[in-house]
Motif scaffolding. Sequence first.
Motif, PDB file in Angstrom:
ATOM      1  N   ARG A   1       0.829  -1.210   0.000  1.00 21.20           N
ATOM      2  CA  ARG A   1       0.000   0.000   0.000  1.00 21.20           C
ATOM      3  C   ARG A   1       0.866   1.263   0.000  1.00 21.20           C
ATOM      4  O   ARG A   1       0.525   2.262  -0.655  1.00 21.20           O
ATOM      5  CB  ARG A   1      -0.910  -0.007   1.231  1.00 21.20           C
ATOM      6  N   ASP A   2       1.994   1.206   0.763  1.00 24.09           N
ATOM      7  CA  ASP A   2       2.897   2.358   0.756  1.00 24.09           C
ATOM      8  C   ASP A   2       3.448   2.598  -0.644  1.00 24.09           C
ATOM      9  O   ASP A   2       3.524   3.747  -1.110  1.00 24.09           O
ATOM     10  CB  ASP A   2       4.045   2.124   1.745  1.00 24.09           C
ATOM     11  N   THR A   3       3.846   1.475  -1.296  1.00 23.44           N
ATOM     12  CA  THR A   3       4.354   1.616  -2.666  1.00 23.44           C
ATOM     13  C   THR A   3       3.273   2.175  -3.590  1.00 23.44           C
ATOM     14  O   THR A   3       3.517   3.090  -4.394  1.00 23.44           O
ATOM     15  CB  THR A   3       4.832   0.252  -3.183  1.00 23.44           C
ATOM     16  N   GLU A   4       2.064   1.601  -3.460  1.00 25.82           N
ATOM     17  CA  GLU A   4       0.962   2.096  -4.288  1.00 25.82           C
ATOM     18  C   GLU A   4       0.643   3.551  -3.962  1.00 25.82           C
ATOM     19  O   GLU A   4       0.338   4.347  -4.861  1.00 25.82           O
ATOM     20  CB  GLU A   4      -0.276   1.228  -4.062  1.00 25.82           C
ATOM     21  N   LEU A   5       0.731   3.899  -2.651  1.00 30.39           N
ATOM     22  CA  LEU A   5       0.454   5.276  -2.259  1.00 30.39           C
ATOM     23  C   LEU A   5       1.482   6.231  -2.855  1.00 30.39           C
ATOM     24  O   LEU A   5       1.131   7.321  -3.341  1.00 30.39           O
ATOM     25  CB  LEU A   5       0.446   5.380  -0.731  1.00 30.39           C
ATOM     26  N   ALA A   6       2.765   5.792  -2.831  1.00 32.93           N
ATOM     27  CA  ALA A   6       3.797   6.636  -3.443  1.00 32.93           C
ATOM     28  C   ALA A   6       3.538   6.795  -4.940  1.00 32.93           C
ATOM     29  O   ALA A   6       3.649   7.902  -5.499  1.00 32.93           O
ATOM     30  CB  ALA A   6       5.178   6.018  -3.200  1.00 32.93           C
ATOM     31  N   THR A   7       3.169   5.661  -5.577  1.00 34.42           N
ATOM     32  CA  THR A   7       2.857   5.737  -7.013  1.00 34.42           C
ATOM     33  C   THR A   7       1.663   6.650  -7.262  1.00 34.42           C
ATOM     34  O   THR A   7       1.662   7.474  -8.193  1.00 34.42           O
ATOM     35  CB  THR A   7       2.568   4.330  -7.550  1.00 34.42           C
ATOM     36  N   LEU A   8       0.634   6.495  -6.418  1.00 32.27           N
ATOM     37  CA  LEU A   8      -0.555   7.335  -6.582  1.00 32.27           C
ATOM     38  C   LEU A   8      -0.250   8.808  -6.319  1.00 32.27           C
ATOM     39  O   LEU A   8      -0.813   9.696  -6.974  1.00 32.27           O
ATOM     40  CB  LEU A   8      -1.660   6.853  -5.638  1.00 32.27           C
TER      41      LEU A   8
ATOM     42  N   ALA B   1       2.662  10.222  -6.887  1.00 37.73           N
ATOM     43  CA  ALA B   1       3.344  10.699  -8.099  1.00 37.73           C
ATOM     44  C   ALA B   1       2.333  10.935  -9.221  1.00 37.73           C
ATOM     45  O   ALA B   1       2.381  11.956  -9.927  1.00 37.73           O
ATOM     46  CB  ALA B   1       4.403   9.684  -8.530  1.00 37.73           C
ATOM     47  N   ASP B   2       1.394   9.966  -9.365  1.00 36.18           N
ATOM     48  CA  ASP B   2       0.353  10.151 -10.384  1.00 36.18           C
ATOM     49  C   ASP B   2      -0.494  11.382 -10.084  1.00 36.18           C
ATOM     50  O   ASP B   2      -0.892  12.114 -11.002  1.00 36.18           O
ATOM     51  CB  ASP B   2      -0.543   8.910 -10.446  1.00 36.18           C
ATOM     52  N   CYS B   3      -0.765  11.591  -8.782  1.00 31.64           N
ATOM     53  CA  CYS B   3      -1.571  12.756  -8.400  1.00 31.64           C
ATOM     54  C   CYS B   3      -0.851  14.054  -8.751  1.00 31.64           C
ATOM     55  O   CYS B   3      -1.469  15.004  -9.240  1.00 31.64           O
ATOM     56  CB  CYS B   3      -1.893  12.684  -6.908  1.00 31.64           C
ATOM     57  N   ARG B   4       0.471  14.067  -8.498  1.00 28.44           N
ATOM     58  CA  ARG B   4       1.223  15.275  -8.861  1.00 28.44           C
ATOM     59  C   ARG B   4       1.192  15.512 -10.368  1.00 28.44           C
ATOM     60  O   ARG B   4       0.972  16.639 -10.831  1.00 28.44           O
ATOM     61  CB  ARG B   4       2.666  15.143  -8.367  1.00 28.44           C
ATOM     62  N   SER B   5       1.413  14.404 -11.124  1.00 23.26           N
ATOM     63  CA  SER B   5       1.375  14.564 -12.582  1.00 23.26           C
ATOM     64  C   SER B   5      -0.016  14.979 -13.054  1.00 23.26           C
ATOM     65  O   SER B   5      -0.166  15.838 -13.933  1.00 23.26           O
ATOM     66  CB  SER B   5       1.794  13.257 -13.256  1.00 23.26           C
ATOM     67  N   LEU B   6      -1.051  14.384 -12.427  1.00 24.98           N
ATOM     68  CA  LEU B   6      -2.418  14.763 -12.803  1.00 24.98           C
ATOM     69  C   LEU B   6      -2.726  16.203 -12.412  1.00 24.98           C
ATOM     70  O   LEU B   6      -3.456  16.909 -13.128  1.00 24.98           O
ATOM     71  CB  LEU B   6      -3.418  13.814 -12.138  1.00 24.98           C
ATOM     72  N   THR B   7      -2.157  16.638 -11.270  1.00 21.57           N
ATOM     73  CA  THR B   7      -2.357  18.039 -10.871  1.00 21.57           C
ATOM     74  C   THR B   7      -1.723  18.979 -11.886  1.00 21.57           C
ATOM     75  O   THR B   7      -2.315  20.000 -12.277  1.00 21.57           O
ATOM     76  CB  THR B   7      -1.751  18.261  -9.477  1.00 21.57           C
ATOM     77  N   GLU B   8      -0.504  18.606 -12.314  1.00 17.21           N
ATOM     78  CA  GLU B   8       0.149  19.428 -13.336  1.00 17.21           C
ATOM     79  C   GLU B   8      -0.664  19.434 -14.626  1.00 17.21           C
ATOM     80  O   GLU B   8      -0.857  20.482 -15.255  1.00 17.21           O
ATOM     81  CB  GLU B   8       1.557  18.890 -13.589  1.00 17.21           C
ATOM     82  N   ARG B   9      -1.152  18.246 -15.005  1.00 14.79           N
ATOM     83  CA  ARG B   9      -1.972  18.186 -16.215  1.00 14.79           C
ATOM     84  C   ARG B   9      -3.261  18.980 -16.044  1.00 14.79           C
ATOM     85  O   ARG B   9      -3.745  19.628 -16.983  1.00 14.79           O
ATOM     86  CB  ARG B   9      -2.301  16.731 -16.541  1.00 14.79           C
ATOM     87  N   THR B  10      -3.815  18.937 -14.819  1.00 18.57           N
ATOM     88  CA  THR B  10      -5.041  19.704 -14.557  1.00 18.57           C
ATOM     89  C   THR B  10      -4.787  21.196 -14.703  1.00 18.57           C
ATOM     90  O   THR B  10      -5.613  21.936 -15.273  1.00 18.57           O
ATOM     91  CB  THR B  10      -5.559  19.384 -13.150  1.00 18.57           C
ATOM     92  N   ASP B  11      -3.636  21.647 -14.176  1.00 14.71           N
ATOM     93  CA  ASP B  11      -3.293  23.072 -14.340  1.00 14.71           C
ATOM     94  C   ASP B  11      -3.164  23.419 -15.819  1.00 14.71           C
ATOM     95  O   ASP B  11      -3.648  24.473 -16.267  1.00 14.71           O
ATOM     96  CB  ASP B  11      -1.988  23.365 -13.595  1.00 14.71           C
ATOM     97  N   GLY B  12      -2.483  22.511 -16.562  1.00 16.04           N
ATOM     98  CA  GLY B  12      -2.369  22.757 -18.004  1.00 16.04           C
ATOM     99  C   GLY B  12      -3.725  22.791 -18.682  1.00 16.04           C
ATOM    100  O   GLY B  12      -3.999  23.638 -19.546  1.00 16.04           O
TER     101      GLY B  12
END
Length: 313
Positions: free
Chosen positions: A144-151, A153-164
């Motif tokens: 879960r920690d690994t998945e949370l870290a992955t999520l 990272a995905d959340c950060r990338s999605l946030t950046e994409r959302t800003d774009g």
Amino acid sequence: MPRPAAITRDEIRATVLAMLAEAGDPEPPSGARFRKVVSVRKLRARLGAGDPTTLSRALNDIEAEVVRAGLADVAIPELPDEIATHMRALWHAAVAVQLDDVMRLRADAAQQAEAAAAASHEADLRTEMLRVELAALRSQLDMRDTELATLRADCRSLTERTDGFRTAAAERQGQLEAAQLALTNMKEAHAREFAAVHTRYEGLSRQLLQETGHQRHALQTEREQLTRQIADAQERAAALEALRDRLLGDLAAERDARLRAAAEGAALITLVAEQRALLAAIDGRARTARPSHHRTPGIASPPPAASRRRRPK
């Protein structure tokens, strides 16, 4: 390996009494002396077999009987016999009740010990299961920690994409507003053009109606002229048909005359052919007769009138 035979209660009782007799006590022993002389370990060693639990229960019963029998012989001094008898009976009853309580407490303690052992074993099993579950949960927690870290990272990338996307949406919104303004202007221009076209259409419609009226009148006049021309043409056609019928009759008569002339010509040709054949035969005879006349002058040639035949007319 054969299972040892079960030891009866009488054998246990006889063995316990023998052990007490070997101890050399002149009077029945007390509870402490009985437990000192006889124990479960000694009794099992003496018998050579037996279940410790069964031996313990039988030993408790025998101890109660022996100690109670010893108490029955105790005399209370300086008391009348009747009072001593009543006191002894009361004492025996109290001791019996106490022994019964002790036996019950021992049985309860044994049951509680067994229950505690079972509970301890069950607790150990539960502890082991909990340890296994804890290890599984730890592995799941790591996953879960690994998945949370992955999520994350995905959340950060999605946030950046959302800003774009938000920036692009703002740009698209500006373009949409400009397009709506242009569309409004186009609609107004279209409305003006449509009004002008409608006005022009009404003028053209009136002009078309006028021209249609003129053309209808001209067509009516031309139709009348064509009707008269058709009537004249029909009359000429009738005259031509009559002329054609007359010419066809003349042609048929001419054809019959030509057929008769052709038949007469064929008959004449046949007759001429026969005459020519006859002349050819006569000429052949004449040529044959001339040489024979020179060789034999005494033979006279036939007269021409006899050799010639009259030609048919």
